[in-house]
Design an enzyme around this catalytic site. Structure first.
Site, PDB file in Angstrom:
ATOM      1  N   GLU A 171      46.179  48.709  45.984  1.00 30.13           N
ATOM      2  CA  GLU A 171      46.040  49.692  45.286  1.00 30.13           C
ATOM      3  C   GLU A 171      46.986  51.022  45.772  1.00 30.13           C
ATOM      4  O   GLU A 171      48.019  51.398  44.922  1.00 30.13           O
ATOM      5  CB  GLU A 171      44.501  50.278  44.977  1.00 30.13           C
ATOM      6  CG  GLU A 171      44.277  49.803  43.439  1.00 30.13           C
ATOM      7  CD  GLU A 171      42.761  50.121  43.024  1.00 30.13           C
ATOM      8  OE1 GLU A 171      42.033  49.965  42.528  1.00 30.13           O
ATOM      9  OE2 GLU A 171      42.527  51.374  43.948  1.00 30.13           O
ATOM     10  N   GLU A 183      50.902  49.229  45.312  1.00 26.81           N
ATOM     11  CA  GLU A 183      50.629  50.117  43.932  1.00 26.81           C
ATOM     12  C   GLU A 183      50.925  51.972  43.948  1.00 26.81           C
ATOM     13  O   GLU A 183      52.186  52.151  42.680  1.00 26.81           O
ATOM     14  CB  GLU A 183      49.726  49.315  43.147  1.00 26.81           C
ATOM     15  CG  GLU A 183      50.337  48.876  41.778  1.00 26.81           C
ATOM     16  CD  GLU A 183      49.420  48.677  40.906  1.00 26.81           C
ATOM     17  OE1 GLU A 183      47.664  48.305  41.257  1.00 26.81           O
ATOM     18  OE2 GLU A 183      49.345  48.298  39.368  1.00 26.81           O
ATOM     19  N   CYS A 208      38.849  48.711  40.555  1.00 23.16           N
ATOM     20  CA  CYS A 208      37.862  48.462  41.335  1.00 23.16           C
ATOM     21  C   CYS A 208      36.212  47.786  40.206  1.00 23.16           C
ATOM     22  O   CYS A 208      35.454  47.258  40.496  1.00 23.16           O
ATOM     23  CB  CYS A 208      37.879  48.290  42.790  1.00 23.16           C
ATOM     24  SG  CYS A 208      38.002  50.126  43.182  1.00 23.16           S
ATOM     25  N   SER A 256      45.550  50.323  37.415  1.00 23.21           N
ATOM     26  CA  SER A 256      45.645  49.241  38.368  1.00 23.21           C
ATOM     27  C   SER A 256      45.952  48.050  38.099  1.00 23.21           C
ATOM     28  O   SER A 256      45.010  47.795  37.654  1.00 23.21           O
ATOM     29  CB  SER A 256      45.257  49.992  40.203  1.00 23.21           C
ATOM     30  OG  SER A 256      45.789  48.514  40.892  1.00 23.21           O
ATOM     31  N   LYS A 276      29.400  42.885  37.497  1.00 26.63           N
ATOM     32  CA  LYS A 276      30.161  42.009  38.070  1.00 26.63           C
ATOM     33  C   LYS A 276      29.669  40.527  37.345  1.00 26.63           C
ATOM     34  O   LYS A 276      30.721  39.468  38.147  1.00 26.63           O
ATOM     35  CB  LYS A 276      30.376  42.447  39.658  1.00 26.63           C
ATOM     36  CG  LYS A 276      30.474  43.181  40.043  1.00 26.63           C
ATOM     37  CD  LYS A 276      31.173  43.894  41.474  1.00 26.63           C
ATOM     38  CE  LYS A 276      32.775  44.219  41.883  1.00 26.63           C
ATOM     39  NZ  LYS A 276      32.769  45.843  41.916  1.00 26.63           N
ATOM     40  N   GLU A 300      31.713  40.079  34.876  1.00 28.50           N
ATOM     41  CA  GLU A 300      32.782  39.837  35.236  1.00 28.50           C
ATOM     42  C   GLU A 300      33.187  38.623  35.738  1.00 28.50           C
ATOM     43  O   GLU A 300      34.532  37.925  35.618  1.00 28.50           O
ATOM     44  CB  GLU A 300      33.708  41.384  36.323  1.00 28.50           C
ATOM     45  CG  GLU A 300      34.797  41.278  37.226  1.00 28.50           C
ATOM     46  CD  GLU A 300      34.843  42.166  38.492  1.00 28.50           C
ATOM     47  OE1 GLU A 300      33.962  41.740  39.023  1.00 28.50           O
ATOM     48  OE2 GLU A 300      36.147  42.646  38.408  1.00 28.50           O
ATOM     49  N   GLU A 310      40.782  35.768  32.709  1.00 23.68           N
ATOM     50  CA  GLU A 310      41.095  36.290  33.929  1.00 23.68           C
ATOM     51  C   GLU A 310      41.428  36.237  35.416  1.00 23.68           C
ATOM     52  O   GLU A 310      42.336  36.176  36.496  1.00 23.68           O
ATOM     53  CB  GLU A 310      41.703  37.235  33.641  1.00 23.68           C
ATOM     54  CG  GLU A 310      42.311  37.692  31.837  1.00 23.68           C
ATOM     55  CD  GLU A 310      40.941  38.303  31.369  1.00 23.68           C
ATOM     56  OE1 GLU A 310      39.703  37.471  31.591  1.00 23.68           O
ATOM     57  OE2 GLU A 310      40.558  39.284  30.420  1.00 23.68           O
ATOM     58  N   CYS A 322      28.784  53.230  42.846  1.00 20.09           N
ATOM     59  CA  CYS A 322      27.809  52.177  43.229  1.00 20.09           C
ATOM     60  C   CYS A 322      26.827  51.727  43.625  1.00 20.09           C
ATOM     61  O   CYS A 322      25.487  51.747  43.199  1.00 20.09           O
ATOM     62  CB  CYS A 322      28.330  51.017  43.650  1.00 20.09           C
ATOM     63  SG  CYS A 322      30.312  50.147  43.070  1.00 20.09           S
TER      64      CYS A 322
HETATM   65  S1  SF4 Z   1      27.966  49.234  39.797  1.00 22.14           S
HETATM   66 FE1  SF4 Z   1      28.689  50.396  38.400  1.00 22.14          FE
HETATM   67  S2  SF4 Z   1      30.109  51.761  39.126  1.00 22.14           S
HETATM   68 FE2  SF4 Z   1      29.674  50.320  41.052  1.00 22.14          FE
HETATM   69  S3  SF4 Z   1      31.448  48.458  39.954  1.00 22.14           S
HETATM   70 FE3  SF4 Z   1      29.910  48.153  38.753  1.00 22.14          FE
HETATM   71  S4  SF4 Z   1      29.586  49.213  37.480  1.00 22.14           S
HETATM   72 FE4  SF4 Z   1      31.560  49.951  38.757  1.00 22.14          FE
END
Ligand code: SF4
Ligand code: SF4
Lengths: 594, 159
Positions: free
Chosen positions: A299, A302, A319, A339, A378, A381, A386, A523
């Site tokens: 990052e 970049e 992220c 990014s 996540k 994700e 991708e 987070c």
């Molecule tokens: S915990 Fe919340 S702030 Fe952290 S990556 Fe996951 S969605 Fe984003």
């Protein structure tokens, strides 16, 4: 609408404006505009509540007064009022525990429970449920009301979390969170009367909505109506599959996991967590912090590249998968601004299934990568197309901090009294810059430490960029690099993010780099962390623990991580070079705006 | 239709109408009424258009649509069945006829069945009180209907 966000500027109490209120026979002072609940709390009187939820520092107050649990008696007027939504007035005479109040509370709770499934014993929220706790507090032992029940209707479409509307008590905390704080507006009250439910536009399954899967709604849900998709069984199955199972843990997990074992908030349990994971039988226990350093290399390079080559500015961090999905829906015309770096655990998965696999002589499909994350986004994700390489996902299974705690409990480990074990080599090494990824502002601070040294060639003496720290929703700072001012923005919480992006779109503000985290505070307050039950002090303690790890670290700049340097030397080549782009970068998908 | 582009003439007319409104929640109800007039019901596209033009979240627009029984989220069925609940029909037991229709067609009153075959609604007086109770299916009027006639009426509208 009845949801409201309270202004941060509380009315200034002037002496002339002090009111006197009687609570349970005791005269107390109050300020105009305060609710009965607030005055009672200030003076040590407990009034049970259910729908009410107050995260004042997030500007989040759920004051729909829909549950009627907090009704107290106004003895002058001879009536009951909801304490959470009734302002005090001078001379009020409040009784919080008269027989009438207690009977009423019990009746209300019985009515709520008459339309609630009785499966507490096997409910995913067992032990963390506020409705269960209230029934216990009120001493409910029977439910006399027999009424119509809502049908069980479980939406498991999203991979991130489950919605079971039969467990919903219509408190609307999720609506307030999603609309007022996150500005995503997934939920609304749909239908009328008994058929009224909290639902989505066109009752769409969550996967088809504009939900970001940040999980903030489930972190405030009082019951089991919202809960993460549990992958615990998948992890146990992986561990007995005969495959090579690698686990990695995110920066924010280690400062929150201890809470689930009764340890004080802010306890750093890194070494004990590694021991627990080892005992579960993972072949390797690696640190996502290593990959956070790797992310910074990409990052920051970049960013420098864009600044020096007249590229698109500002750069936006990428992220946070909640934020990524948010901008894919809301700013689909700006997909070249963020990014292209993958999130740290995804970079890690990619490195494990290539470099690590080759070194170990393993086939990528014989490795299972498990990520322990503070996050439910996540989970979604990790299934993105991708983020697959020839049909193999970078990361196979994501579990939250809460799920890890449950697994540790399942095998009866006493986390607090475990020995410390270090992470495994070669991906156990990390810097203080990686540790602070877990807190809002940390990613951009870490990137600055590296970008500064790349751009100036000088050593950065003071690595602390304190204006970028803290739990405020929006922060900014200007840093001088080579005599040129670099303007940095930080937003956490998607409502704040929206405002910041709109301000750059309208040209009102100019930034070079912006860090965004979907969860207010970052987070550490993620949707997969142990429940905070509205206690913001606890989030603060987690944040302090994160910065303490950085403070105590010998190495505090990502580019000085020797394991990262070796990875580039042996395998990746240049940061932001061809191979790095192939393995560590991704693309975004425009999505429908709702 | 995420970008609001459409060839559908009804939606184009709706867009033109919406463009002239104040962009706030005060316009929501009139916007939805107009959309239903133009299209016959509130389609997903129409709801999206209303929300996005007036700057109101689509989930909220949908919430409002489902709150008022006046709004329909499905087109009228192929067979639009109306049962008169005017005074004359009512005293001659039209509610029992309505119930029988709902039971046999396995649907709720005031809705369109999922297969879009039948709509079942009530009306207030069709002006034929002398022949009460009255049931209307599209343009066909049935007079002096008894509960035992209902199955026979439905049999004419099966295809
Ligand atoms: S915990 Fe919340 S702030 Fe952290 S990556 Fe996951 S969605 Fe984003
Ligand atoms: S996960 Fe986040 S975006 Fe999705 S409904 Fe909950 S609060 Fe809204």
């Amino acid at each position: 609408m009845s949801e409201a966000v309270k202004s941060q500027t509380a009315p200034v109490a002037e002496a002339a404006e002090t009111l006197t209120v009687t609570i349970n026979g005791q005269a107390v002072k109050a300020r105009p505009g305060q609710t009965i609940l607030e005055v009672a709390k200030e003076n040590g009187y407990h009034i049970p509540t259910l729908c009410h939820f107050d995260l004042a520092n997030l500007r989040y107050v759920n004051e729909v007064a829909s549950c009627r649990i907090c009704m107290v008696e106004d003895r002058k007027r001879g009536r009951l009022y909801p304490a959470c939504a009734t302002p005090v007035s001078d001379g009020m005479d409040i009784q919080t525990n008269s027989l009438r109040v207690i009977r009423n509370r019990r009746n209300v709770l019985e009515l709520i429970l008459s339309d609630h499934p009785f499966d507490c014993l096997v409910c995913w929220k067992n032990g963390d449920c506020e409705l269960q706790a209230l029934a216990s507090e009120v001493g409910l032992r029977e439910i006399r009301v027999k009424g119509e029940r809502h049908q069980v209707n479980v939406d498991t479409s999203s991979l991130s979390f489950i919605r079971d509307s039969s467990k919903c008590i219509l408190c609307k905390r999720c609506v307030t969170m999603c609309s007022q704080v996150q500005s995503v507006n997934v939920y609304s009250a749909v239908g009328r009367g008994f058929n009224s439910v909290i639902s989505t536009a066109f009752d769409l399954p969550m996967i088809d909505t504009n939900c970001t899967f940040c999980g903030q709604c489930l972190s405030v849900c009082p019951t089991g109506a919202l809960a993460e998709v549990s992958n615990i069984d998948k992890v146990w199955a992986a561990l007995t599959s005969g495959k090579h199972v690698v686990v990695q843990t995110a920066p924010a997990v280690r400062v929150a996991l201890g809470e689930a074992f009764g340890m004080p908030p802010g306890s750093n349990v890194t070494g004990r967590m590694v021991t627990a994971l080892k005992q579960m039988g993972f072949n390797e226990v690696f640190d996502t912090n290593f990959a956070a350093d790797l992310t910074i290399m990409e990052e920051a390079t970049e960013l420098v590249h864009r600044i020096e080559h007249g590229g698109r500015l500002p750069i936006l961090t990428s992220c946070c998968p909640g934020w990524v999905k948010f901008f894919e829906h809301q700013f689909s015309d700006m997909l070249d601004v963020p990014s292209s770096s993958k999130s740290p655990h995804e970079m890690f998965g990619s490195v494990i299934k290539t470099y690590f696999a080759e070194r170990q002589g393993l086939k990528p499909e014989d490795i299972i990568v498990v990520s322990v994350m503070p996050c439910v986004a996540k989970k979604f994700e990790s299934a993105r197309p991708e983020l697959m390489n020839e049909g193999v996902s970078d990361v196979d299974i994501v579990i939250t901090t809460r799920e890890l705690a449950r697994m540790i409990q399942e095998i009866s480990l006493d986390l607090e009294n475990l020995e410390d074990t270090p992470f495994d080599d070669p991906f156990g090494e990390s810097t203080g810059a990686a540790a602070i990824f877990g807190s809002s502002g940390g990613v951009i601070e870490a990137a600055l430490r590296t970008a500064y040294e790349i751009m100036t060639g000088d050593k950065l003496e003071d690595v602390n960029f304190t204006p970028l720290r803290g739990l405020e929703g929006s922060k900014e700072a200007t840093v001088s690099i080579n005599g040129a001012p670099i303007r940095i923005g930080v937003a956490s919480g998607l409502g704040n993010a929206r405002k910041m992006i709109e301000s750059i779109r309208s040209g009102e503000q100019v930034y070079h780099a912006i860090e965004i985290m979907a969860c207010p505070g970052g987070c550490i307050a993620g949707g997969g962390q142990p429940y905070h039950f509205g206690n913001m002090e606890l989030i603060k303690k987690r944040m302090e623990a994160i910065y303490a790890i950085d403070d105590n670290a010998e190495v505090r700049k990502s580019h000085e991580n020797t394991a990262v340097q070796r990875l580039y030397r042996e395998y990746l080549g240049e940061p932001y070079g061809q191979k790095a782009k192939e393995l560590l970068h991704t693309t975004y998908t425009p999505r429908r705006k709702f | 239709m995420p970008d609001g582009r459409t060839d559908n003439p009804q939606l184009i007319a709706l867009q033109t109408y919406l463009n002239g409104l104040d962009k706030d929640e005060g316009s929501l109800i009139v916007a939805l009424q107009r959309a239903q007039e133009l299209i016959g019901y509130l389609s997903e596209d129409a709801i999206f258009m209303v929300g996005q033009t007036l700057n109101i979240p689509v989930s909220k627009v949908y919430g409002v649509v489902t709150f008022y029984s006046f709004f329909r989220t499905r087109p009228r069925g192929k067979y639009d069945i109306k049962v008169c609940l005017g005074t004359a029909c009512f005293v001659r037991k039209s509610p029992a006829i309505l119930n029988e229709l709902a039971t046999l067609l396995q649907m709720e009153v005031g809705t369109t069945r999922e297969d879009l075959k039948y709509s079942l609604n009530t009306v207030r007086c069709l002006g034929a009180c002398g022949s009460a109770p009255i049931v209307q299916v599209n343009d066909d009027l049935y007079a002096n209907v008894q509960v035992s006639d209902v199955a026979g009426i439905i049999r004419r509208y099966l295809d």
